[in-house]
Design an enzyme around this catalytic site. Structure first.
Site, PDB file in Angstrom:
ATOM      1  N   THR A  17      43.049  58.569  81.368  1.00 36.09           N
ATOM      2  CA  THR A  17      43.749  57.186  81.604  1.00 36.09           C
ATOM      3  C   THR A  17      45.385  57.305  81.109  1.00 36.09           C
ATOM      4  O   THR A  17      45.676  58.340  80.524  1.00 36.09           O
ATOM      5  CB  THR A  17      43.204  56.319  80.524  1.00 36.09           C
ATOM      6  OG1 THR A  17      44.099  55.223  80.272  1.00 36.09           O
ATOM      7  CG2 THR A  17      43.005  57.171  79.178  1.00 36.09           C
ATOM      8  N   ASP A  18      46.080  56.327  81.853  1.00 37.28           N
ATOM      9  CA  ASP A  18      47.281  56.292  81.641  1.00 37.28           C
ATOM     10  C   ASP A  18      47.789  56.240  79.901  1.00 37.28           C
ATOM     11  O   ASP A  18      48.917  56.358  79.496  1.00 37.28           O
ATOM     12  CB  ASP A  18      48.273  55.497  82.502  1.00 37.28           C
ATOM     13  CG  ASP A  18      47.631  53.966  82.378  1.00 37.28           C
ATOM     14  OD1 ASP A  18      47.009  53.769  81.536  1.00 37.28           O
ATOM     15  OD2 ASP A  18      48.373  53.090  83.183  1.00 37.28           O
ATOM     16  N   GLU A  19      46.861  55.640  79.406  1.00 38.82           N
ATOM     17  CA  GLU A  19      47.107  55.085  77.972  1.00 38.82           C
ATOM     18  C   GLU A  19      47.349  56.244  76.849  1.00 38.82           C
ATOM     19  O   GLU A  19      47.810  56.179  75.800  1.00 38.82           O
ATOM     20  CB  GLU A  19      45.721  54.215  77.448  1.00 38.82           C
ATOM     21  CG  GLU A  19      45.538  53.112  78.506  1.00 38.82           C
ATOM     22  CD  GLU A  19      44.584  51.944  77.733  1.00 38.82           C
ATOM     23  OE1 GLU A  19      44.563  51.653  76.907  1.00 38.82           O
ATOM     24  OE2 GLU A  19      43.958  51.289  78.714  1.00 38.82           O
ATOM     25  N   TYR A  52      40.766  54.255  71.200  1.00 37.04           N
ATOM     26  CA  TYR A  52      40.432  54.776  72.285  1.00 37.04           C
ATOM     27  C   TYR A  52      41.409  55.697  73.173  1.00 37.04           C
ATOM     28  O   TYR A  52      40.956  56.773  73.471  1.00 37.04           O
ATOM     29  CB  TYR A  52      40.121  53.496  73.482  1.00 37.04           C
ATOM     30  CG  TYR A  52      40.238  53.753  74.762  1.00 37.04           C
ATOM     31  CD1 TYR A  52      39.132  54.472  75.508  1.00 37.04           C
ATOM     32  CD2 TYR A  52      41.349  53.336  75.815  1.00 37.04           C
ATOM     33  CE1 TYR A  52      39.139  54.870  76.760  1.00 37.04           C
ATOM     34  CE2 TYR A  52      41.291  53.861  76.890  1.00 37.04           C
ATOM     35  CZ  TYR A  52      40.196  54.474  77.637  1.00 37.04           C
ATOM     36  OH  TYR A  52      40.110  54.761  79.066  1.00 37.04           O
ATOM     37  N   LYS A  64      40.551  59.834  74.237  1.00 35.02           N
ATOM     38  CA  LYS A  64      41.012  60.186  75.316  1.00 35.02           C
ATOM     39  C   LYS A  64      41.904  61.427  75.482  1.00 35.02           C
ATOM     40  O   LYS A  64      41.829  62.445  76.212  1.00 35.02           O
ATOM     41  CB  LYS A  64      41.294  59.215  76.412  1.00 35.02           C
ATOM     42  CG  LYS A  64      40.352  58.038  76.785  1.00 35.02           C
ATOM     43  CD  LYS A  64      39.068  58.673  77.426  1.00 35.02           C
ATOM     44  CE  LYS A  64      39.503  59.207  78.897  1.00 35.02           C
ATOM     45  NZ  LYS A  64      37.978  59.330  79.376  1.00 35.02           N
TER      46      LYS A  64
HETATM   47  P1  NAD Z   1      32.704  52.141  81.345  1.00 36.24           P
HETATM   48  O1  NAD Z   1      32.733  51.564  80.041  1.00 36.24           O
HETATM   49  O2  NAD Z   1      32.335  50.815  82.486  1.00 36.24           O
HETATM   50  O3  NAD Z   1      31.600  53.244  81.764  1.00 36.24           O
HETATM   51  C1  NAD Z   1      31.383  54.206  81.059  1.00 36.24           C
HETATM   52  C2  NAD Z   1      29.691  54.873  81.505  1.00 36.24           C
HETATM   53  O4  NAD Z   1      29.557  56.068  80.661  1.00 36.24           O
HETATM   54  C3  NAD Z   1      28.617  53.952  81.375  1.00 36.24           C
HETATM   55  O5  NAD Z   1      27.653  53.952  82.372  1.00 36.24           O
HETATM   56  C4  NAD Z   1      27.925  54.286  80.159  1.00 36.24           C
HETATM   57  O6  NAD Z   1      26.785  54.112  79.968  1.00 36.24           O
HETATM   58  C5  NAD Z   1      28.387  55.904  80.177  1.00 36.24           C
HETATM   59  N1  NAD Z   1      28.456  56.578  78.848  1.00 36.24           N
HETATM   60  C6  NAD Z   1      29.089  56.090  77.681  1.00 36.24           C
HETATM   61  N2  NAD Z   1      28.595  57.050  76.631  1.00 36.24           N
HETATM   62  C7  NAD Z   1      27.868  58.074  77.279  1.00 36.24           C
HETATM   63  C8  NAD Z   1      27.313  59.343  76.610  1.00 36.24           C
HETATM   64  N3  NAD Z   1      27.487  59.586  75.235  1.00 36.24           N
HETATM   65  N4  NAD Z   1      26.402  60.168  77.448  1.00 36.24           N
HETATM   66  C9  NAD Z   1      26.513  59.549  78.827  1.00 36.24           C
HETATM   67  N5  NAD Z   1      26.923  58.668  79.313  1.00 36.24           N
HETATM   68  C10 NAD Z   1      27.861  57.753  78.732  1.00 36.24           C
HETATM   69  O7  NAD Z   1      33.868  52.823  81.858  1.00 36.24           O
HETATM   70  P2  NAD Z   1      34.970  52.803  83.275  1.00 36.24           P
HETATM   71  O8  NAD Z   1      35.941  51.744  83.038  1.00 36.24           O
HETATM   72  O9  NAD Z   1      33.993  53.053  84.474  1.00 36.24           O
HETATM   73  O10 NAD Z   1      35.708  54.233  83.065  1.00 36.24           O
HETATM   74  C11 NAD Z   1      35.404  55.460  83.430  1.00 36.24           C
HETATM   75  C12 NAD Z   1      36.305  56.584  83.010  1.00 36.24           C
HETATM   76  O11 NAD Z   1      37.480  56.275  83.650  1.00 36.24           O
HETATM   77  C13 NAD Z   1      36.413  56.614  81.468  1.00 36.24           C
HETATM   78  O12 NAD Z   1      36.833  58.022  80.983  1.00 36.24           O
HETATM   79  C14 NAD Z   1      37.831  56.080  81.180  1.00 36.24           C
HETATM   80  O13 NAD Z   1      38.606  56.588  80.246  1.00 36.24           O
HETATM   81  C15 NAD Z   1      38.516  56.371  82.504  1.00 36.24           C
HETATM   82  N6  NAD Z   1      39.592  55.259  83.209  1.00 36.24           N
HETATM   83  C16 NAD Z   1      39.267  54.042  83.152  1.00 36.24           C
HETATM   84  C17 NAD Z   1      40.238  53.300  83.620  1.00 36.24           C
HETATM   85  C18 NAD Z   1      39.754  51.592  83.830  1.00 36.24           C
HETATM   86  O14 NAD Z   1      40.907  50.855  84.089  1.00 36.24           O
HETATM   87  N7  NAD Z   1      38.555  51.286  83.349  1.00 36.24           N
HETATM   88  C19 NAD Z   1      41.341  53.564  83.791  1.00 36.24           C
HETATM   89  C20 NAD Z   1      41.911  54.975  83.738  1.00 36.24           C
HETATM   90  C21 NAD Z   1      40.752  55.695  83.486  1.00 36.24           C
HETATM   91  P1  TYD Z   2      41.757  45.311  79.146  1.00 34.89           P
HETATM   92  O1  TYD Z   2      40.966  44.768  80.460  1.00 34.89           O
HETATM   93  O2  TYD Z   2      40.931  45.487  77.869  1.00 34.89           O
HETATM   94  O3  TYD Z   2      42.407  46.984  79.364  1.00 34.89           O
HETATM   95  P2  TYD Z   2      43.436  47.653  78.472  1.00 34.89           P
HETATM   96  O4  TYD Z   2      43.514  47.199  77.337  1.00 34.89           O
HETATM   97  O5  TYD Z   2      42.566  49.234  78.654  1.00 34.89           O
HETATM   98  O6  TYD Z   2      44.762  47.719  79.254  1.00 34.89           O
HETATM   99  O7  TYD Z   2      43.103  44.552  78.769  1.00 34.89           O
HETATM  100  C1  TYD Z   2      44.064  44.451  79.823  1.00 34.89           C
HETATM  101  C2  TYD Z   2      45.180  43.709  79.298  1.00 34.89           C
HETATM  102  O8  TYD Z   2      44.688  42.489  79.240  1.00 34.89           O
HETATM  103  C3  TYD Z   2      45.665  43.981  77.938  1.00 34.89           C
HETATM  104  O9  TYD Z   2      47.036  44.040  77.525  1.00 34.89           O
HETATM  105  C4  TYD Z   2      44.874  43.299  76.694  1.00 34.89           C
HETATM  106  C5  TYD Z   2      44.975  41.958  77.587  1.00 34.89           C
HETATM  107  N1  TYD Z   2      43.742  41.052  77.372  1.00 34.89           N
HETATM  108  C6  TYD Z   2      43.863  39.644  76.985  1.00 34.89           C
HETATM  109  O10 TYD Z   2      44.940  39.201  76.861  1.00 34.89           O
HETATM  110  N2  TYD Z   2      42.833  38.866  76.889  1.00 34.89           N
HETATM  111  C7  TYD Z   2      41.569  39.475  76.816  1.00 34.89           C
HETATM  112  O11 TYD Z   2      40.628  38.703  76.543  1.00 34.89           O
HETATM  113  C8  TYD Z   2      41.462  40.912  77.205  1.00 34.89           C
HETATM  114  C9  TYD Z   2      40.122  41.436  77.099  1.00 34.89           C
HETATM  115  C10 TYD Z   2      42.385  41.660  77.293  1.00 34.89           C
END
Ligand code: NAD
Ligand code: TYD
Length: 352
Positions: A132-134, A158, A162
């Site tokens: 992630t970019d975070e 988080y 990561k």
């Molecule tokens: P998500 O929370 O929707 O899904 C995570 C999945 O991992 C779930 O299906 C969960 O059951 C599985 N999981 C969790 N713990 C586990 C374990 N111990 N063993 C096996 N499976 C397990 O997450 P997402 O949003 O789909 O993100 C997927 C990946 O992409 C993550 O690594 C996250 O850091 C990265 N990422 C997410 C975003 C975003 O905007 N959502 C952006 C950049 C990177």
């Molecule tokens: P989120 O979807 O949780 O992603 P991330 O924290 O990984 O960027 O949140 C996106 C942005 O929205 C973040 O700045 C937090 C804000 N946010 C709210 O303002 N209200 C909410 O209820 C949630 C879940 C997030």
């Protein structure tokens, strides 16, 4: 075949669906089915022999070793993680366990498998780590977008977990020669996004006539990418990326949160008008997230220059598709709004 971890979650499920729509190479999908994992995301693959689902934990070394031995995957694409910042504030332990120990377990199992391969298999093998970019921290208003050389300054449990996993992946390449690649992507949105995250939460609450909780002043900036564009970026890295390299992935779509919420309200006003008035009447400012990062922005020039990847969706096309998807998939959201989900909403929003 390839081994995918976390393929029942938001991005992982989109990746598996996307992969099998463009390739016949089978996928072994290892997912623990935590609260975030949902086999309904993969319902369209029911009976498809190209998809082998295994319910299990990435921290289970014996299981991971067995999957490598049995299926001999040529690559692993590692999505599995605890992914929600707010949850990491309430309970960081699971984040360290899955994101750090889980990645370590996969790296060790992958290394064992990789060492057993012939030279050609060794050279072709890939461990792709989805990050992630975070991990880069928070940007000032005029600071340049994150490039791959930006220092790591993670601020939440988080992002710290990561960041730790990214460092392990880097070290396994540097020390052992494991052919790893890493992508650091900005915020994704699209179908199957769990409704605890900003965009799907706002859509679900608006349709239920509930408050739309905006943290702090709503001026925090995220850089949004439609999820299938993230999937195509990962495919590009897997096919053409150089081992040991990191690729930042983003859509050049920086938006303040409040603008996202207004956009969602306007689309819902158009596509499903509420006789009670515009959905924007539900916007409610609530107490900010502790340690809330102010701004993320990705400089995606390296992946474009070196791998020829560009996003296919603009924010306008992607967000319209997303709202339309949620409107026709209300049953999917309905199934998630279970006891466990309601408990989370009580925990996170009660004190705000
Ligand atoms: P998500 O929370 O929707 O899904 C995570 C999945 O991992 C779930 O299906 C969960 O059951 C599985 N999981 C969790 N713990 C586990 C374990 N111990 N063993 C096996 N499976 C397990 O997450 P997402 O949003 O789909 O993100 C997927 C990946 O992409 C993550 O690594 C996250 O850091 C990265 N990422 C997410 C975003 C975003 O905007 N959502 C952006 C950049 C990177
Ligand atoms: P989120 O979807 O949780 O992603 P991330 O924290 O990984 O960027 O949140 C996106 C942005 O929205 C973040 O700045 C937090 C804000 N946010 C709210 O303002 N209200 C909410 O209820 C949630 C879940 C997030």
């Amino acid at each position: 075949m390839i081994l995918v971890t976390g393929g029942a979650g938001f991005i992982g499920a989109n990746f598996v669906l996307d992969w099998l729509s463009v390739s016949d190479e089978p996928v072994v999908n290892l997912d623990a089915l935590t609260y975030a994992g949902n086999l309904e995301n993969l319902a369209s693959l029911k009976g498809d022999p190209r998809h082998i689902f295994v319910q299990g934990d990435i921290c289970d070394r014996e299981l991971v070793d067995r999957l490598f031995a049995e299926h001999q995957p040529r690559a692993i694409v590692h999505f599995a993680a605890e992914s929600h910042v707010d949850r990491s504030i309430h309970g960081p332990g699971d984040f360290v366990r899955t994101n750090v120990n889980g990645t370590f377990t996969l790296l060790e199992a992958a290394r064992g498998h990789w060492m057993s391969l012939e030279e050609a298999g060794k050279a072709a093998f890939r461990f792709h780590h989805v990050s992630t970019d975070e991990v880069y921290g928070s940007l000032g208003p005029n600071a340049p977008a994150f490039s791959e050389t930006k220092t790591y300054e993670p601020n939440s449990p988080y992002s710290a977990s990561k960041a730790a996993s990214d460092h392990l992946v880097r070290a396994w390449h540097h020390t052992y020669g494991l052919p790893v690649t890493t992508s650091n992507c900005s915020n994704n949105y699209g179908p199957y996004h769990f409704p605890e995250k900003l965009i799907p939460l706002m859509i679900a609450n608006a349709l239920a006539g509930k408050p739309l909780p905006v943290y702090g002043d709503g001026q925090q900036i995220r850089d949004w990418l439609y999820v299938t564009d993230h999937c195509s970026a990962i495919r590009a890295v897997l096919a053409k990326g150089t081992p040991g390299e990191v690729y930042n992935v983003g859509g050049w779509n920086e938006k303040p949160n409040i603008e996202i919420v207004h956009t969602l309200c306007a689309l819902l006003d158009e596509l499903k008008p509420d006789p009670a008035g515009s959905y924007s009447r539900l916007i409610t400012y609530v107490t900010d997230r502790p340690g809330h990062d102010r701004r993320y922005a990705i400089d995606a020039r390296k992946i474009e220059r070196e791998l020829g990847w560009r996003p296919a969706e603009t924010f306008e096309t992607g967000i319209r598709k997303t709202v339309a998807w949620y409107l026709v998939n209300q049953a999917w959201v309905g199934h998630i709004l279970s006891g466990a989900y309601r408990e989370w909403v009580d925990t996170n929003y009660a004190g705000r």
